[in-house]
Design a protein around this motif. Structure first.
Motif, short mmCIF file in Angstrom:
data_model
loop_
_atom_site.label_atom_id
_atom_site.label_comp_id
_atom_site.label_asym_id
_atom_site.label_seq_id
_atom_site.Cartn_x
_atom_site.Cartn_y
_atom_site.Cartn_z
N GLY A 156 -9.04 6.23 -9.42
CA GLY A 156 -7.87 7.02 -9.07
C GLY A 156 -6.41 6.83 -9.84
N ALA A 157 -5.70 7.13 -9.02
CA ALA A 157 -4.12 6.77 -9.48
C ALA A 157 -4.05 5.16 -9.93
CB ALA A 157 -3.09 7.25 -8.66
N LYS A 158 -3.17 5.20 -10.88
CA LYS A 158 -3.13 3.53 -11.06
C LYS A 158 -2.48 2.84 -10.07
CE LYS A 158 -0.57 1.00 -14.69
NZ LYS A 158 0.35 0.98 -15.82
N TYR A 159 -1.57 3.30 -9.15
CA TYR A 159 -1.30 2.72 -7.91
C TYR A 159 -2.07 2.44 -7.19
CZ TYR A 159 1.67 1.81 -4.06
OH TYR A 159 2.65 1.12 -2.83
N THR A 160 -3.10 2.94 -6.83
CA THR A 160 -4.21 2.54 -6.05
C THR A 160 -5.08 1.66 -6.42
OG1 THR A 160 -5.66 4.58 -6.37
CG2 THR A 160 -4.01 4.72 -4.58
N ARG A 161 -5.31 1.69 -7.65
CA ARG A 161 -6.07 0.52 -8.30
C ARG A 161 -5.81 -0.95 -7.99
NH1 ARG A 161 -5.81 2.89 -14.33
NH2 ARG A 161 -6.49 5.04 -13.59
N GLY A 162 -6.73 -1.59 -7.55
CA GLY A 162 -6.35 -2.91 -6.87
C GLY A 162 -5.79 -2.89 -5.47
N ARG A 163 -5.73 -1.68 -4.84
CA ARG A 163 -5.06 -1.79 -3.39
C ARG A 163 -6.19 -1.14 -2.47
NH1 ARG A 163 -0.13 -0.97 -6.44
NH2 ARG A 163 1.57 -2.16 -5.56
N VAL B 116 -2.23 18.56 -0.46
CA VAL B 116 -1.65 17.01 -0.58
C VAL B 116 -2.03 16.13 0.54
CG1 VAL B 116 1.00 16.26 -0.32
CG2 VAL B 116 0.47 18.53 -1.18
N TYR B 117 -2.14 14.78 0.19
CA TYR B 117 -2.66 13.97 0.83
C TYR B 117 -1.95 12.79 0.68
CZ TYR B 117 -4.65 12.32 -3.61
OH TYR B 117 -4.72 11.56 -4.89
N MET B 118 -2.27 11.93 1.78
CA MET B 118 -1.61 10.49 2.00
C MET B 118 -2.66 9.52 2.25
SD MET B 118 2.16 9.51 3.69
CE MET B 118 1.93 10.87 4.45
N LEU B 119 -2.64 8.46 1.48
CA LEU B 119 -3.65 7.36 1.75
C LEU B 119 -2.90 6.04 2.10
CD1 LEU B 119 -5.61 7.65 -1.83
CD2 LEU B 119 -6.38 8.54 0.45
N GLU B 120 -3.47 5.37 3.17
CA GLU B 120 -2.94 4.09 3.27
C GLU B 120 -3.97 3.09 2.51
OE1 GLU B 120 -1.79 1.13 6.90
OE2 GLU B 120 -2.51 2.97 7.38
N CYS B 121 -3.01 2.10 1.71
CA CYS B 121 -3.89 1.41 1.00
C CYS B 121 -3.90 0.08 1.82
CB CYS B 121 -2.89 1.03 -0.32
SG CYS B 121 -2.59 2.61 -1.29
N ALA B 122 -4.91 -0.68 1.27
CA ALA B 122 -5.38 -2.05 1.78
C ALA B 122 -4.13 -2.71 2.07
CB ALA B 122 -6.28 -2.81 1.06
N ASP B 123 -3.19 -3.02 1.36
CA ASP B 123 -1.73 -3.72 1.41
C ASP B 123 -0.88 -3.18 2.26
OD1 ASP B 123 -0.86 -1.79 -0.29
OD2 ASP B 123 -0.09 -2.90 -1.83
N SER C 207 -13.07 9.83 -3.61
CA SER C 207 -14.20 9.04 -4.03
C SER C 207 -13.45 8.25 -5.34
CB SER C 207 -15.20 9.94 -4.43
OG SER C 207 -16.37 9.00 -5.01
N LEU C 208 -12.91 9.02 -6.00
CA LEU C 208 -12.18 8.40 -7.24
C LEU C 208 -11.32 7.04 -6.82
CD1 LEU C 208 -11.44 11.08 -9.67
CD2 LEU C 208 -13.09 9.52 -10.12
N HIS C 209 -10.60 7.28 -5.98
CA HIS C 209 -9.61 6.56 -5.39
C HIS C 209 -10.36 5.26 -4.73
CE1 HIS C 209 -5.62 8.20 -5.77
NE2 HIS C 209 -6.06 9.48 -5.21
#
Length: 96
Positions: free
Chosen positions: A38-45, A8-15, A31-33
């Protein structure tokens, strides 16, 4: 990393938002993120930074923890990151 582990992991996005996810191949998933696949949520972030990870022996345990984390408030997530029982150094090392 041991392919038998479930993460289980947590990423901080650019926003500045957080994304919580599950994988059994952490390096590949990061790497995918980073590549926007990766997940739709992280695309563009992106870029994203790994700020928390925790390994489990079973998928079921990991998915329960993922759900629990997703129910936390932002403040509670930040506390979890600070406590960082598995806080990470720099995501760039993993996404190369």
């Amino acid at each position: 990393m041991d392919s038998n582990n479930h993460y289980v992991y947590m990423l901080e996005c650019a926003d500045g938002t957080y994304y919580t996810g599950y994988t059994n191949q952490l390096e590949k998933r990061l790497s995918l993120h980073q590549r926007g696949k990766g997940a739709k949520y992280t695309r563009g972030r992106s870029p994203v930074e790994l700020v928390y990870k925790n390994a489990f022996r079973s998928k079921g345990e990991a998915l329960k923890e993922e759900y629990r984390i997703k129910q936390l408030t932002r403040k509670q997530k930040e506390q979890l990151i600070r406590e960082g029982n598995n806080a990470y150094e720099d995501a760039t090392e993993l996404s190369e």
